[in-house]
Structure formats: C-alpha cells, structure tokens
Design a protein around this motif. Structure first.
Motif, PDB file in Angstrom:
ATOM      1  N   TYR A 181      33.206  67.042  33.051  1.00 27.82           N
ATOM      2  CA  TYR A 181      32.511  67.915  32.095  1.00 27.82           C
ATOM      3  C   TYR A 181      33.512  68.876  31.465  1.00 27.82           C
ATOM      4  O   TYR A 181      34.371  69.453  32.147  1.00 27.82           O
ATOM      5  CB  TYR A 181      31.399  68.728  32.765  1.00 27.82           C
ATOM      6  N   HIS A 208      29.994  70.375  24.151  1.00 25.45           N
ATOM      7  CA  HIS A 208      29.867  69.977  25.550  1.00 25.45           C
ATOM      8  C   HIS A 208      30.129  68.479  25.656  1.00 25.45           C
ATOM      9  O   HIS A 208      29.462  67.666  24.995  1.00 25.45           O
ATOM     10  CB  HIS A 208      28.468  70.304  26.076  1.00 25.45           C
ATOM     11  N   ALA A 210      30.370  65.470  28.437  1.00 23.22           N
ATOM     12  CA  ALA A 210      30.059  65.121  29.823  1.00 23.22           C
ATOM     13  C   ALA A 210      30.039  63.612  29.987  1.00 23.22           C
ATOM     14  O   ALA A 210      29.461  62.887  29.159  1.00 23.22           O
ATOM     15  CB  ALA A 210      28.712  65.707  30.234  1.00 23.22           C
TER      16      ALA A 210
END
Length: 416
Positions: A181, A208, A210
């Motif tokens: 992540y 983000h 991930a």
C-alpha cells in the motif's frame, strides 16, 4: 530562485533530517551514534550509471524527423542498515549530446515529433526505510513498480524516470500473501524536472495505490488491486493533462503455468473520480499465453482498453511504452477504446538477445482498423558493466486518425 529549486532544497533537508533521526534510533542498539554512523557508511554503496541514447523518429505527420541524442547520468548513494533503518539518495541529470533536433516537450520545437526526454537535473529518489522480516515502511521520493507495470510503474524507458513522493508499507515478504500500500501526494513525471507549456512536470494530489498478491502454490499467483487517483487541477494546462486523470480502478490479475503454457490474465473496471469533469465507466481485460522450447519463446495475447461516453480506459501511471507497441501511438487510449492482438518471439543468437513482435490494433466499440506494428530489438550485454541495444518500431495505418511512423533507438549503458 525558482520554486522547483526551493522544493528540491526543502526536500533534501527533510530527507536528511529523517535519515539522521532514523540512524539515531538505530544507534540505541549500538555502542553509540558514531559507531552506527560508521556502519551506515562502511556498509553502504555508491553507484554511477550512464545511459546514452540516440532516438530517430520519422513520422508522416511531421515534415521533419526527430533526432534526439541524450545522456542520462545517475549517481546513487545507499546507506547500510542500522537498527532496521537505511536510506537512499539518487540524482539524475539528462543532457543533450549535440543539437536538440526534436520536441522534448520543453524546447519549443513543435515542428518535429516528440521525444519526451527534456534536459535537467533533479533528485530521482530520496527515501528512508525501516524494515523487519515481514514488514517494511518507506517514506520519501521512491520507485513504485506494481506487477507488470500496466497500471503503476516507473517509465524507466525514458531518460527521466517517473517516481513517487509518499509513504509506502509492505507486509508479508516471506509469506504467500504480500500486501503493498502506498499513499502518494506527488508524482514526478517523465516531463520534468520543470514544467513546460506542453506538460506539467508534477501531479499533486491524494492518491492511494494498493495491491495484494496471493501465491497459490509454486506456479500460480492471484492479485487484486485498487488504484484511487485524485489528481489536483493544474490551471495552466487542460483538464486532460491533470485533473481528468483522477480515476478509481479496481481489478484482478493472474499469472501461472497451465502445463507447458505460461498464462497471464487480467480484468479491471474504472470510473471517473475526484474533480474530473468526465463521466464514464470503462473496462479493461487481457489474456496472454506463452511457451518455450529449444531456447525460443513465443507468446500470443489479446488486450482491450474499453471506452464509455467518448473516454477510453486510462492508465496515467503505467509504463505504457511496454504495451501496445513501441511506436507509442497509444500511450493514451482513444475515445472509442482499443483492441490489441499481438504475438512475439524471443531467443538468443550467441550473446545477443533478440525479439520480434507484431500488433494488430482496432477500436473497441466500432472495430475500426487503427493499423499494425512491427517491433524488433537486439540487446548485447557485453559485460556486467556495459551493454548495448538496437531497437526498431514500424507503425503503419490506413486510418486518417493515425500517421505512419518509424522509430530507431541505439542505446549504450555503463554501470559502475
């Protein structure tokens, strides 16, 4: 002094302070700070990397060819590990060797094809890392490469690499599950180090990244990923060069061996996000099979980037040069999507590694024929330190939307 220089100095001060703090914490398990610092230096390394490239582009859309002769010089310092901490500092310089008869995106030569290698010097990486056997965390400017780099990569083919400013955590290095992540607040694009009229050098925002990899035995890996990109608007450029790259992408991919066939498959779905002015939902999928025999490897694949409401599936952080032809005609998917049916053969001729690849491109939602492409490459690793490469791409189209183009690259690389 311009803002980019102030940013660089501030960034170096922050990283230097963090590294010093990390070494101080690590030194608690040693006899003292001086011993820890000595270990960090004595067990560290310094590397130099020079990559010269000549790139010629003959594109029918331009009356003049592009001839780019560039040299990337890289200096990398990495510390030894002390108390679980280590750090890295890396500088890149891109300069022209001779004339700049190409459009670098910042030199204003728009009468020639683009070769996106603008000159300049910048901090390519600067990070501090803390790690244990199963968990690691890294903060700073760093390289992030996910899977095949179809969605998140470094674009290391270009002389100015794409790197990311942020915090990254990885868990499960030694297990069958691996979670990766990253929170990224700034993306250092290949068009840097400075903004130009054509492209912003950086994308700031709240991003983000991930990915979860699950090894299902020795020969099978299943991965799931979420890429939530919220890129800030850059008022000096159109939304398509900034905020419209804000997307939410969810997907899975598989790689493994089914008997003698190495298989790769992937599916993803994407929609607009953040302050994007677009409104769309598009899908991505691919399937590839490969086999090897007697030193010869062959592969056959099919990749589709769908479209919706006149917007093609976006991969703004990908190492896009690896996919859909080296002529780079489809770095951005067209508004009616794209289908790529491709095949390739690789092998060795003595010490030289050879490869030949063919692509057939068409629109995803109308089956319009976009064109075909042949790609050829020969790489000769003369020694561990020095290698050479000759590479060629030939794109041909009967469509009014795309011009015929040929590209030739000669690369010399020295690593010390």
């Amino acid at each position: 002094m311009d803002n980019s220089m102030n940013d660089k100095k501030s960034y170096l001060m922050i990283i230097s302070g963090l590294l010093a703090a990390g070494l101080t914490v690590g030194a608690q398990a040693q006899d003292g700070f001086s011993e820890a610092l000595s270990k960090a230096v004595s067990e560290g390394s310094a590397k130099v990397d020079f990559r010269y490239r000549f790139e010629n582009v003959d594109d029918d859309a331009f009356a003049k060819d592009a001839n780019a002769s560039t040299l990337r010089s890289r200096l990398t310092f990495q510390s030894g590990t002390v108390g679980g901490f280590n750090g890295l500092l890396e500088f890149d310089n891109v300069t022209y060797v001779g004339s700049d008869d190409f459009n670098s995106t910042e030199n204003g030569k728009v009468d020639r094809p683009v070769v996106a290698d603008p000159k300049g010097t910048e901090v390519n990486q600067a990070w501090v890392k803390y790690g244990t056997e199963s968990l690691s965390g890294i903060y700073g400017r760093q390289r992030i490469l996910h899977g095949s780099q179809r969605f998140v990569g470094g674009v290391a083919w270009r002389q100015n690499e794409q790197t990311y400013d942020g915090l990254r955590a990885q868990w499960g290095e030694a297990s069958n599950l691996h979670l990766d992540y990253a929170y990224v607040y700034n993306i250092n694009r290949v068009f840097g180090p400075d903004d130009s009229a054509a492209q912003p050098a950086n994308w700031k925002g709240n991003n983000h990244l991930a990915r979860l990899d699950w090894k299902l035995g020795d020969n099978h890996t299943l991965s799931g990923f979420i890429y939530a990109l919220e890129i800030d608007e850059r008022g000096a450029w159109s939304p398509n060069k900034s905020v419209n790259n804000s997307t939410d992408t969810y997907g899975v991919d598989y790689s493994g061996n089914l008997g003698p066939v190495a298989v790769k498959a992937a599916y993803a779905t994407q929609s607009d996000a953040g302050d994007s002015v677009l409104d769309y939902d598009a899908d991505y999928y691919m399937l590839e099979g490969a086999m090897s025999s007697a030193g010869i490897s062959g592969k056959l694949g099919y990749e589709v980037l769908g479209a919706d409401n006149g917007v093609g599936f976006k991969t703004p952080l990908a190492t896009a040069h690896k996919f859909q032809g080296w002529a780079d005609k489809f770095l951005t998917a067209p508004g009616d999507g794209i289908e790529d049916l491709y095949l390739g053969v690789t092998g060795n001729l003595g010490p030289v590694k050879l490869g030949a690849f063919y692509h057939d491109f068409s629109a995803e939602d109308s089956s319009e024929d976009f064109g075909t492409e042949w790609d050829l490459v020969g790489t000769w690793p003369i020694s561990k330190q020095f290698s050479t490469q000759l590479k060629y791409a030939n794109f041909s189209s009967d469509s009014d939307r795309y011009s015929d183009a040929q590209k030739v690259w000669v690369t010399l690389q020295l690593k010390l």
